[in-house]
Design an enzyme around this catalytic site. Structure first.
Site, PDB file in Angstrom:
ATOM      1  N   THR A  13      -0.337   2.529 -13.467  1.00  6.81           N
ATOM      2  CA  THR A  13      -0.915   1.949 -12.258  1.00  6.81           C
ATOM      3  C   THR A  13       0.129   1.344 -11.340  1.00  6.81           C
ATOM      4  O   THR A  13       0.006   1.415 -10.112  1.00  6.81           O
ATOM      5  CB  THR A  13      -1.945   0.864 -12.647  1.00  6.81           C
ATOM      6  N   SER A  59      -2.639   7.122 -21.045  1.00  6.84           N
ATOM      7  CA  SER A  59      -3.600   7.696 -21.997  1.00  6.84           C
ATOM      8  C   SER A  59      -3.176   9.084 -22.461  1.00  6.84           C
ATOM      9  O   SER A  59      -3.688   9.589 -23.466  1.00  6.84           O
ATOM     10  CB  SER A  59      -4.998   7.776 -21.366  1.00  6.84           C
ATOM     11  N   THR A  89      -0.730   0.423 -18.847  1.00  3.06           N
ATOM     12  CA  THR A  89      -1.067  -0.648 -19.792  1.00  3.06           C
ATOM     13  C   THR A  89      -1.867  -0.178 -21.004  1.00  3.06           C
ATOM     14  O   THR A  89      -1.808  -0.807 -22.064  1.00  3.06           O
ATOM     15  CB  THR A  89      -1.874  -1.759 -19.083  1.00  3.06           C
ATOM     16  N   ASP A  90      -2.622   0.917 -20.869  1.00  2.00           N
ATOM     17  CA  ASP A  90      -3.545   1.304 -21.945  1.00  2.00           C
ATOM     18  C   ASP A  90      -2.846   1.545 -23.276  1.00  2.00           C
ATOM     19  O   ASP A  90      -3.370   1.183 -24.332  1.00  2.00           O
ATOM     20  CB  ASP A  90      -4.341   2.551 -21.547  1.00  2.00           C
ATOM     21  N   THR A 274      -6.221  -5.760 -41.005  1.00  2.00           N
ATOM     22  CA  THR A 274      -7.499  -6.393 -40.723  1.00  2.00           C
ATOM     23  C   THR A 274      -8.014  -6.007 -39.348  1.00  2.00           C
ATOM     24  O   THR A 274      -7.228  -5.776 -38.420  1.00  2.00           O
ATOM     25  CB  THR A 274      -7.392  -7.930 -40.821  1.00  2.00           C
ATOM     26  N   CYS A 276      -9.647  -8.108 -37.640  1.00  2.00           N
ATOM     27  CA  CYS A 276      -9.604  -9.355 -36.882  1.00  2.00           C
ATOM     28  C   CYS A 276      -8.396  -9.371 -35.946  1.00  2.00           C
ATOM     29  O   CYS A 276      -7.316  -8.895 -36.305  1.00  2.00           O
ATOM     30  CB  CYS A 276      -9.520 -10.551 -37.826  1.00  2.00           C
TER      31      CYS A 276
END
Length: 340
Positions: A13, A59, A89-90, A274, A276
């Protein structure tokens, strides 16, 4: 002394602008960046530009692009004092993490950045991200780069790249480092927290050998056991990253346990991380993680999924297996993991 900084535009971007008369974003000639950010001329550094021949939407990043970027950084290493890589950024955390493994023992800064809004937008975040990244890349003390690792700079914060994950597609502070403190912060002063910086011990070396045949398997309640079997026992897969619940827990039914045992018997390398965002794997803390002690798998501790993925690909590419791979994965290579 003016430092030489190489600015590498891979795509994303930050290098886009709206096509005249429409809302469609198209790449612009990045060699004209001074026209969009004239403040760059005020930086006390000599800045050169390198633009990928065909800029890539992040991407679409592939293994060949990682290898090309790492080889480019090695090729230019002796000619520049620091590097800033502009990237979408992706998948920025994936690419930057892979660079931290491919560029072993780097003694200069490689700072990834980008933006949430195109460079031509009135409210763009690209100017601050780019200018401050260049400042950080040019920091030297006693003829040595202050930062000797691969970093990611975004919205006033400097992170260790392989500790980051993208957590927002809407806010300027798009990245977090959930399990490691920031390396620096930009405010009125340009702060650097030396105690958090990585100190490479090995000689700088490029190694782009990686094994692409790995998979990331996420557990969720009610997962179809037949599809789980296919994921775990696929003959093409050499390594598996298991995204488990909490501190390393999985369903304890016989089918799941049998599939894991078969996967291990087939020689597949297994890493437990994990789901999390914050926290660490603690194998054996609960009954539903004891199977991993029996199978002697790799403990991912507090590693991110981006770093786990790229690290496993890289270690398998170095032909590590079994106990040697477990030892290497559970050790710090580029500051990507906390070992307890």
């Amino acid at each position: 002394m003016k430092r030489r900084i190489l600015l590498i535009y891979t795509g994303g971007t930050i290098g886009m602008m709206k096509k005249y008369g429409s809302e469609v974003l198209i790449p612009f000639d990045f060699s004209n960046i001074i026209n969009h950010i004239p403040e760059i001329k005020l930086i006390n550094a000599n800045i050169d530009f390198y633009e990928f021949e065909n800029p890539i939407d992040s991407s679409d990043i592939e293994i060949k692009d990682w290898k090309f970027l790492a080889s480019l950084l090695k090729e230019k290493y002796e000619y520049y004092d620091g590097f800033v890589v502009l990237h979408g950024t992706d998948t920025m955390s994936y690419t930057a993490s892979m660079m931290s493994f491919m560029l072993q023992g780097i003694k200069k800064s490689v700072i990834f950045t980008g933006s949430q809004l195109p460079i031509g937008e009135l409210r763009t975040d690209s100017k601050e991200n780019l200018i401050t990244s260049i400042y950080y890349a040019s920091l030297y003390q006693n003829s040595q780069s202050v930062i000797q690792e691969v970093c990611l700079y975004f919205e006033h914060k400097l992170y260790r790249a392989n500790r980051t994950t993208k957590f927002s597609s809407e806010h300027f502070d798009a990245f977090i480092s959930p399990n490691y403190p920031i390396l620096g912060e930009s405010g009125v002063n340009l702060e650097i927290f030396n105690e958090n910086l990585f100190k490479p011990s090995s000689k700088f070396n490029l190694n782009t050998d990686i094994e692409p045949n790995i998979d990331v398997v996420s557990f969720f309640p009610g997962r179809n056991k037949r599809l789980l079997e296919y994921s775990l026992l696929n003959s093409e897969i050499k390594g598996l990253i298991l995204r488990t619940f909490g501190s390393g827990n999985i369903p304890s039914d016989k089918e799941t346990i049998d599939y894991l045992k078969k996967a291990k018997d087939l020689g597949k390398e297994i890493v437990v991380i994990t789901q999390c965002v914050r926290g660490s794997v603690s194998i054996g803390k609960y009954h539903n993680s004891t199977i991993f002690t029996d199978l002697n798998v790799c403990n991912g501790f507090d590693i991110t999924v981006e770093a786990a993925t790229t690290k496993l690909m890289w270690l398998l590419g170095q032909k590590y297996k079994s106990e040697d791979l477990k030892k290497e994965f559970e050790s710090q290579i580029a500051g990507e993991i906390s070992v307890y």
